[in-house]
Design an enzyme around this catalytic site. Structure first.
Site, PDB file in Angstrom:
ATOM      1  N   LYS A 136      -8.157  -5.402  12.385  1.00 32.54           N
ATOM      2  CA  LYS A 136      -7.072  -4.621  13.048  1.00 32.54           C
ATOM      3  C   LYS A 136      -6.853  -5.222  14.426  1.00 32.54           C
ATOM      4  CE  LYS A 136      -6.213  -1.873   9.850  1.00 32.54           C
ATOM      5  NZ  LYS A 136      -5.011  -1.936   9.066  1.00 32.54           N
ATOM      6  N   TYR A 153     -13.377  -4.246   9.565  1.00 34.53           N
ATOM      7  CA  TYR A 153     -12.250  -3.392   9.952  1.00 34.53           C
ATOM      8  C   TYR A 153     -11.678  -3.515  11.078  1.00 34.53           C
ATOM      9  CZ  TYR A 153      -8.908   0.573   9.653  1.00 34.53           C
ATOM     10  OH  TYR A 153      -7.652   1.386   9.821  1.00 34.53           O
ATOM     11  N   ALA A 154     -12.439  -3.345  12.297  1.00 33.88           N
ATOM     12  CA  ALA A 154     -12.204  -3.503  13.758  1.00 33.88           C
ATOM     13  C   ALA A 154     -11.631  -4.911  13.943  1.00 33.88           C
ATOM     14  CB  ALA A 154     -13.164  -3.300  14.616  1.00 33.88           C
ATOM     15  N   VAL A 193      -2.579  -7.587  -2.395  1.00 34.69           N
ATOM     16  CA  VAL A 193      -2.157  -8.268  -1.275  1.00 34.69           C
ATOM     17  C   VAL A 193      -3.157  -9.487  -1.103  1.00 34.69           C
ATOM     18  CG1 VAL A 193      -0.701  -6.299  -0.320  1.00 34.69           C
ATOM     19  CG2 VAL A 193      -3.094  -6.870   0.390  1.00 34.69           C
ATOM     20  N   GLY A 231       0.882  -1.137   0.067  1.00 34.00           N
ATOM     21  CA  GLY A 231       0.020  -0.051  -0.033  1.00 34.00           C
ATOM     22  C   GLY A 231       0.736   1.438  -0.048  1.00 34.00           C
ATOM     23  N   ALA A 232       2.084   1.161  -0.618  1.00 27.41           N
ATOM     24  CA  ALA A 232       2.882   2.288  -0.675  1.00 27.41           C
ATOM     25  C   ALA A 232       2.706   3.390  -1.622  1.00 27.41           C
ATOM     26  CB  ALA A 232       4.380   1.671  -0.809  1.00 27.41           C
TER      27      ALA A 232
HETATM   28  N1  LIG Z   1      -5.666   7.086   7.966  1.00 31.73           N
HETATM   29  C1  LIG Z   1      -5.929   6.622   9.056  1.00 31.73           C
HETATM   30  O1  LIG Z   1      -6.481   7.445  10.078  1.00 31.73           O
HETATM   31  C2  LIG Z   1      -5.661   5.271   9.491  1.00 31.73           C
HETATM   32  C3  LIG Z   1      -5.772   5.223  11.140  1.00 31.73           C
HETATM   33  C4  LIG Z   1      -5.368   3.577  11.459  1.00 31.73           C
HETATM   34  C5  LIG Z   1      -4.861   2.707  10.717  1.00 31.73           C
HETATM   35  N2  LIG Z   1      -4.762   3.291   9.283  1.00 31.73           N
HETATM   36  C6  LIG Z   1      -4.247   2.067   8.410  1.00 31.73           C
HETATM   37  O2  LIG Z   1      -2.955   2.426   7.820  1.00 31.73           O
HETATM   38  C7  LIG Z   1      -2.857   1.892   6.603  1.00 31.73           C
HETATM   39  C8  LIG Z   1      -2.878   3.144   5.457  1.00 31.73           C
HETATM   40  O3  LIG Z   1      -3.910   3.685   5.468  1.00 31.73           O
HETATM   41  P1  LIG Z   1      -3.948   4.929   4.568  1.00 31.73           P
HETATM   42  O4  LIG Z   1      -4.921   6.058   5.654  1.00 31.73           O
HETATM   43  O5  LIG Z   1      -2.850   5.538   4.004  1.00 31.73           O
HETATM   44  O6  LIG Z   1      -4.867   4.550   3.453  1.00 31.73           O
HETATM   45  P2  LIG Z   1      -4.953   5.147   2.030  1.00 31.73           P
HETATM   46  O7  LIG Z   1      -6.243   4.449   1.507  1.00 31.73           O
HETATM   47  O8  LIG Z   1      -4.981   6.550   1.912  1.00 31.73           O
HETATM   48  O9  LIG Z   1      -3.900   4.217   1.119  1.00 31.73           O
HETATM   49  C9  LIG Z   1      -3.928   3.007   1.224  1.00 31.73           C
HETATM   50  C10 LIG Z   1      -3.034   2.335  -0.032  1.00 31.73           C
HETATM   51  O10 LIG Z   1      -3.213   0.894  -0.028  1.00 31.73           O
HETATM   52  C11 LIG Z   1      -3.381   0.543  -1.289  1.00 31.73           C
HETATM   53  N3  LIG Z   1      -4.181  -0.742  -1.312  1.00 31.73           N
HETATM   54  C12 LIG Z   1      -5.474  -0.619  -1.131  1.00 31.73           C
HETATM   55  N4  LIG Z   1      -5.756  -2.144  -0.943  1.00 31.73           N
HETATM   56  C13 LIG Z   1      -4.699  -2.580  -1.484  1.00 31.73           C
HETATM   57  C14 LIG Z   1      -4.500  -4.165  -1.838  1.00 31.73           C
HETATM   58  N5  LIG Z   1      -5.506  -4.738  -1.828  1.00 31.73           N
HETATM   59  N6  LIG Z   1      -3.276  -4.664  -2.519  1.00 31.73           N
HETATM   60  C15 LIG Z   1      -2.241  -3.554  -2.251  1.00 31.73           C
HETATM   61  N7  LIG Z   1      -2.453  -2.284  -2.233  1.00 31.73           N
HETATM   62  C16 LIG Z   1      -3.446  -1.969  -1.782  1.00 31.73           C
HETATM   63  C17 LIG Z   1      -4.013   1.707  -1.842  1.00 31.73           C
HETATM   64  O11 LIG Z   1      -3.889   1.794  -3.473  1.00 31.73           O
HETATM   65  C18 LIG Z   1      -3.492   2.963  -1.203  1.00 31.73           C
HETATM   66  O12 LIG Z   1      -2.174   3.462  -2.101  1.00 31.73           O
HETATM   67  C19 LIG Z   1      -4.344   1.009   6.304  1.00 31.73           C
HETATM   68  O13 LIG Z   1      -3.956  -0.243   6.722  1.00 31.73           O
HETATM   69  C20 LIG Z   1      -5.252   1.458   7.509  1.00 31.73           C
HETATM   70  O14 LIG Z   1      -6.312   0.567   7.843  1.00 31.73           O
HETATM   71  C21 LIG Z   1      -5.139   4.323   8.911  1.00 31.73           C
END
Ligand SMILES: NC(=O)c1ccc[n+]([C@@H]2O[C@H](COP(=O)([O-])OP(=O)(O)OC[C@H]3O[C@@H](n4cnc5c(N)ncnc54)[C@H](O)[C@@H]3O)[C@@H](O)[C@H]2O)c1
Length: 263
Positions: free
Chosen positions: A174, A170-171, A71, A20-21
């Site tokens: 995580k 989601y919960a 993934v 997810g980079a």
């Molecule tokens: N933003 C928040 O407030 C928050 C809080 C807690 C946890 N998180 C966790 O942090 C992580 C990143 O979140 P974010 O806010 O940067 O999300 P985002 O949606 O902005 O970015 C996620 C990235 O993951 C990629 N992605 C999605 N599904 C995929 C898959 N099946 N295979 C490969 N790549 C995939 C997307 O294309 C995107 O580039 C997630 O696991 C999210 O649950 C985020």
């Protein structure tokens, strides 16, 4: 802020794969490792995002590759892991970050469990939880052979306690990633591999912006530090956990949440 997460040279010998980079927290974590001297594989299911992020890193002189894979698809992950090793060398740092948080309900809010489409449930489990397992399955054998490694799993404070923004799927994923991390810390510790989790609070990313702004404002006010987090703040913690300095830290969950939902 980004200078806080950048320690040039501290990760010079590392080969890092971040899922997810392409954007958000994953991009910030991958960039922080790249700027600390690591070679970095930017994996995302959005091929153009992955390649653009890797290209930007290469333009800064970093050894980097963009990899397209969902993934949830083990064969695709295994192929991407092989491609990363061929391009950059044996991967010794894995950051399981790819995740989704569907907001199919009204006004950018989650669907309630009582109305949730079972297909939505399964997709969240497949991406957020099985996705992390697929990457470990593909990369842990190499780390065991090397006798060293770092795995960081991105959980959430929503995996520790009730949070009314996210859905039950989601919960559940995580929370599961916390047990996943502790179990793997036990299995892989004898091979010199540490496994930790980060539990972010509300972080300003495209995922967060998919939630109703009133809900995000309510979180800001409920956060003791009275602000939302930045992706670079999660990246700084990740960079510590993958560093030599964190060599005796394993099986831990680090909240990066401004004190929101203190548990
Ligand atoms: N933003 C928040 O407030 C928050 C809080 C807690 C946890 N998180 C966790 O942090 C992580 C990143 O979140 P974010 O806010 O940067 O999300 P985002 O949606 O902005 O970015 C996620 C990235 O993951 C990629 N992605 C999605 N599904 C995929 C898959 N099946 N295979 C490969 N790549 C995939 C997307 O294309 C995107 O580039 C997630 O696991 C999210 O649950 C985020």
């Amino acid at each position: 802020m980004s200078s806080q997460s950048r320690q040039p040279g501290s990760h010079a010998a590392c080969v890092v794969l971040v899922t997810g980079a392409g954007r958000g927290i994953g991009r910030a974590m991958a960039d922080a490792h790249a700027d600390a001297g690591a070679a970095v594989a930017y994996l995302d299911h959005d091929a153009s995002l992955a390649e653009a992020a890797a290209q930007a890193a290469r333009a800064r002189g970093v050894k980097a590759v963009g990899l397209a894979a969902d993934v949830a698809d083990f064969a695709a992950v295994a192929a991407a892991a092989r491609a990363a090793a061929e391009a950059l060398g044996p991967v010794d740092v894995l950051v399981n970050n790819a995740g989704i948080s569907p907001k199919g309900g009204a006004d950018g809010r989650r669907a309630e469990a009582a109305e949730m489409d079972p297909a939505e449930w399964r997709r969240v489990i497949d991406v957020n939880l099985s996705g992390a397992f697929h990457c470990v399955r593909a990369l842990a054998p190499g780390m065991k052979a090397l006798g060293r490694g770092r795995i960081v799993n991105i959980s959430s404070v929503a995996g520790r306690t009730y949070c009314d923004i996210v859905g039950v799927h989601y919960a559940a994923t995580k929370a599961a990633l916390i047990g996943f991390s502790k179990h793997l810390a036990g299995e892989l510790g004898p091979y010199g591999v540490t496994v930790n989790a980060i539990a972010p609070g509300r972080i300003d990313t495209p995922m967060m912006r998919g939630t109703a702004s009133a809900a995000n404002e309510a979180v800001r006010l409920a956060t003791p530090l009275r602000r939302l987090g930045q992706p670079e703040e999660v990246a700084a913690t990740c960079l510590f956990l993958t560093s030599d300095a964190a060599g005796f830290v394993t099986g831990q969950v680090v909240d990066v949440a401004g004190g929101w939902l203190l548990t």
